[in-house]
Structure formats: C-alpha cells, structure tokens
Design a protein around this motif. Sequence first.
Motif, short mmCIF file in Angstrom:
data_model
loop_
_atom_site.label_atom_id
_atom_site.label_comp_id
_atom_site.label_asym_id
_atom_site.label_seq_id
_atom_site.Cartn_x
_atom_site.Cartn_y
_atom_site.Cartn_z
N ALA A 31 -1.06 27.87 -32.24
CA ALA A 31 -0.84 27.04 -33.42
C ALA A 31 0.46 27.51 -34.04
CB ALA A 31 -2.02 27.18 -34.39
N VAL A 32 0.79 26.96 -35.22
CA VAL A 32 2.05 27.33 -35.85
C VAL A 32 2.11 28.83 -36.15
CG1 VAL A 32 2.35 25.03 -36.85
CG2 VAL A 32 1.21 26.79 -38.19
N PRO A 148 -8.32 36.67 -29.66
CA PRO A 148 -7.52 36.29 -30.83
C PRO A 148 -7.26 34.79 -30.92
CG PRO A 148 -6.64 38.29 -29.87
CD PRO A 148 -7.71 37.80 -28.93
N SER A 149 -7.02 34.14 -29.79
CA SER A 149 -6.78 32.69 -29.81
C SER A 149 -8.01 31.95 -30.30
CB SER A 149 -6.39 32.20 -28.42
OG SER A 149 -5.15 32.72 -28.02
N HIS A 150 -9.17 32.35 -29.83
CA HIS A 150 -10.40 31.69 -30.26
C HIS A 150 -10.68 31.96 -31.73
CE1 HIS A 150 -14.87 31.71 -30.84
NE2 HIS A 150 -14.65 30.46 -30.47
N LEU A 152 -8.53 32.48 -34.12
CA LEU A 152 -7.63 31.64 -34.91
C LEU A 152 -8.12 30.20 -34.91
CD1 LEU A 152 -5.00 31.11 -36.48
CD2 LEU A 152 -3.85 30.82 -34.26
N TYR A 153 -8.49 29.70 -33.74
CA TYR A 153 -8.98 28.32 -33.63
C TYR A 153 -10.22 28.11 -34.48
CZ TYR A 153 -10.34 23.94 -31.34
OH TYR A 153 -10.70 22.64 -31.07
N SER A 154 -11.14 29.07 -34.44
CA SER A 154 -12.38 28.96 -35.21
C SER A 154 -12.10 28.91 -36.70
CB SER A 154 -13.31 30.14 -34.90
OG SER A 154 -13.68 30.15 -33.55
N ARG A 155 -11.04 29.56 -37.12
CA ARG A 155 -10.71 29.64 -38.54
C ARG A 155 -10.01 28.40 -39.07
NH1 ARG A 155 -7.93 33.89 -38.21
NH2 ARG A 155 -5.82 33.22 -38.73
N ASP A 162 -14.84 22.25 -30.73
CA ASP A 162 -14.05 21.65 -29.65
C ASP A 162 -13.33 22.69 -28.79
OD1 ASP A 162 -14.78 19.12 -30.34
OD2 ASP A 162 -12.84 18.52 -31.18
N TRP A 163 -13.56 23.98 -29.04
CA TRP A 163 -12.85 25.02 -28.30
C TRP A 163 -13.01 24.86 -26.79
CZ3 TRP A 163 -9.26 28.60 -28.15
CH2 TRP A 163 -9.32 29.62 -27.19
N SER A 164 -14.22 24.67 -26.32
CA SER A 164 -14.44 24.55 -24.88
C SER A 164 -13.77 23.30 -24.34
CB SER A 164 -15.94 24.52 -24.58
OG SER A 164 -16.53 25.77 -24.89
N ARG A 165 -13.75 22.24 -25.12
CA ARG A 165 -13.08 21.00 -24.71
C ARG A 165 -11.58 21.24 -24.57
NH1 ARG A 165 -13.26 15.28 -28.11
NH2 ARG A 165 -11.65 14.19 -26.94
#
Length: 265
Positions: A31-32, A148-150, A152-155, A162-165
């Motif tokens: 992400a940004v 760490p990527s997950h 951030l995405y969860s936050r 939609d993480w798995s998607r």
Amino acid sequence: MSYAEVGGLRLWHEEHGTGRPLLLLHGGFGAVEMFSAILPALAARRRVIAVDLQGHGRTADVDRPLRYESMADDVAALIDHLGLTEADVLGYSLGGGVALRTAIQHPAVVRRLVVVSAPYRREGWYPGVLAGMPDPDEAAGERMRGTPSHELYSRIAPRPGDWSRLWVKTGELLRRDYDWSAEVAALTVPTLLVFADADSVSTTHMVEFFGLLGGGHRDAGWDGTDRPASRLAVLPGLTHYDIVDSPALPAAVLPFLTHPVSPPG
C-alpha cells in the motif's frame, strides 16, 4: 486523502508536498505505506500522489482480474480525474509493471517514468524468484496470515476478509507470461530504471532493458550530447526488498525528474 471513482473502482490516493506531480505505485501486497521511508524526501521537492492499486490497501477489489494493463488504465484515469495534463510516475516491483504499462498505453499523460526493480518481461526475474511466485490459491494466502503485509492489510483494507482473494488474484497475475520488449523499444517517455545490485531481477536483464530504451549503445561524448534520454541506476548494497526504504532511491530519482534530458534520437 480521498477516493477517486475511476475504472469502476474507488481508488485511494493521498497527497503530500507541493510542486510538479509525482505518482507513486507500490509493490505487490503493499500500500502507500510501502513508501513511508522515502516519502519525506520526495514530498520536500514534489507534489506526491501515492496510490493504493486495485485490491490493495484502502482500495477495495472489484469483479475483474488483476492485470497490469487495467491498473495502468486506472492510473491514467486518476491523472485525468485530478485535472492534470501529465505527471511523473514511479512504480516499484508490481507497481513498476503498472507504471511501465501506463507509459506504454497512455504516453501523453506520463512526463517521466521511473521503474524500480521491475522487468519488462517475466523471464527478467531470476529463475528462483519465478519458482517462488505466489500460488494462486486461497490456502497459500492463509499461510501468509500474520506477516507484516497481512497485518497492514487487516488494519487498513475496507474488507479485510478479502486477503485470500487478493493472494489468489496476485498469484494468477504474477504467473502470467508477458514480454513487452517491442512496446518498450517504441517508448519516447524519458525513463529511469533503478535496480539494486542484488535485486530479484537479473543484471543481464537490467542492461537489456536499458538497451531497449536506447542506452548503452554509444559513448555520450566529451560534452554528453549523445547521452540517451533514459537512464540506468544500479544502487549498491541493496536488494529487491530494501531498495524502496533506502535514501539512495530518492537521491537517484530526484535529479532525473528535475534535470533536463536529451530528446530521444
């Protein structure tokens, strides 16, 4: 910080600094925030517009495949949405592919292009990197929970479920073959290629990429008049994974964005 309705999705973008516009396109599963280490240096000189690409960060996914070409259309549409006639575009890794496609598909809106750690054809990645490209299945995404990527995405994602998607669609994208050599050779947009000296992209490919852009074919001359419009920077002591955090990156990018370049010839 806001959304733009472009390409059938709500594209998140945020702005920092003032001056000539510079769009930043992050890498896969990012992400940004991926640019947080270098953003202050860039925003001190430019109007930085950082974008969350389709399905990433704060931009929710839509019912279409993840493709470099469609995300490039989104970027061009954002430039138009913001009322800009043109902008500089910098993309890292997956975002580098999107930035490159933006210049190929919409050359009129890209003033200068910066491609960081991304190849122009899939075989530019080292074989070991290709073998490790994510599997396009939800089970693989589930195994990456807690990274760490997950986190951030969860936050920040509008739909954290939609993480798995995202993993499935990104894996499918990264395993698709492509070769943009003919289109790269036809580019007239001044381009800076930036790689780490221990990148995931082979050093042979870096030189081939630069060659397609007109670099490495002749001596520039004592006064530099035969220098190509495009440039190549190989940053020492870095890898594909930490180049985007290094102060060496804005130090290489900002002079290219501000200094005159020779017209293509």
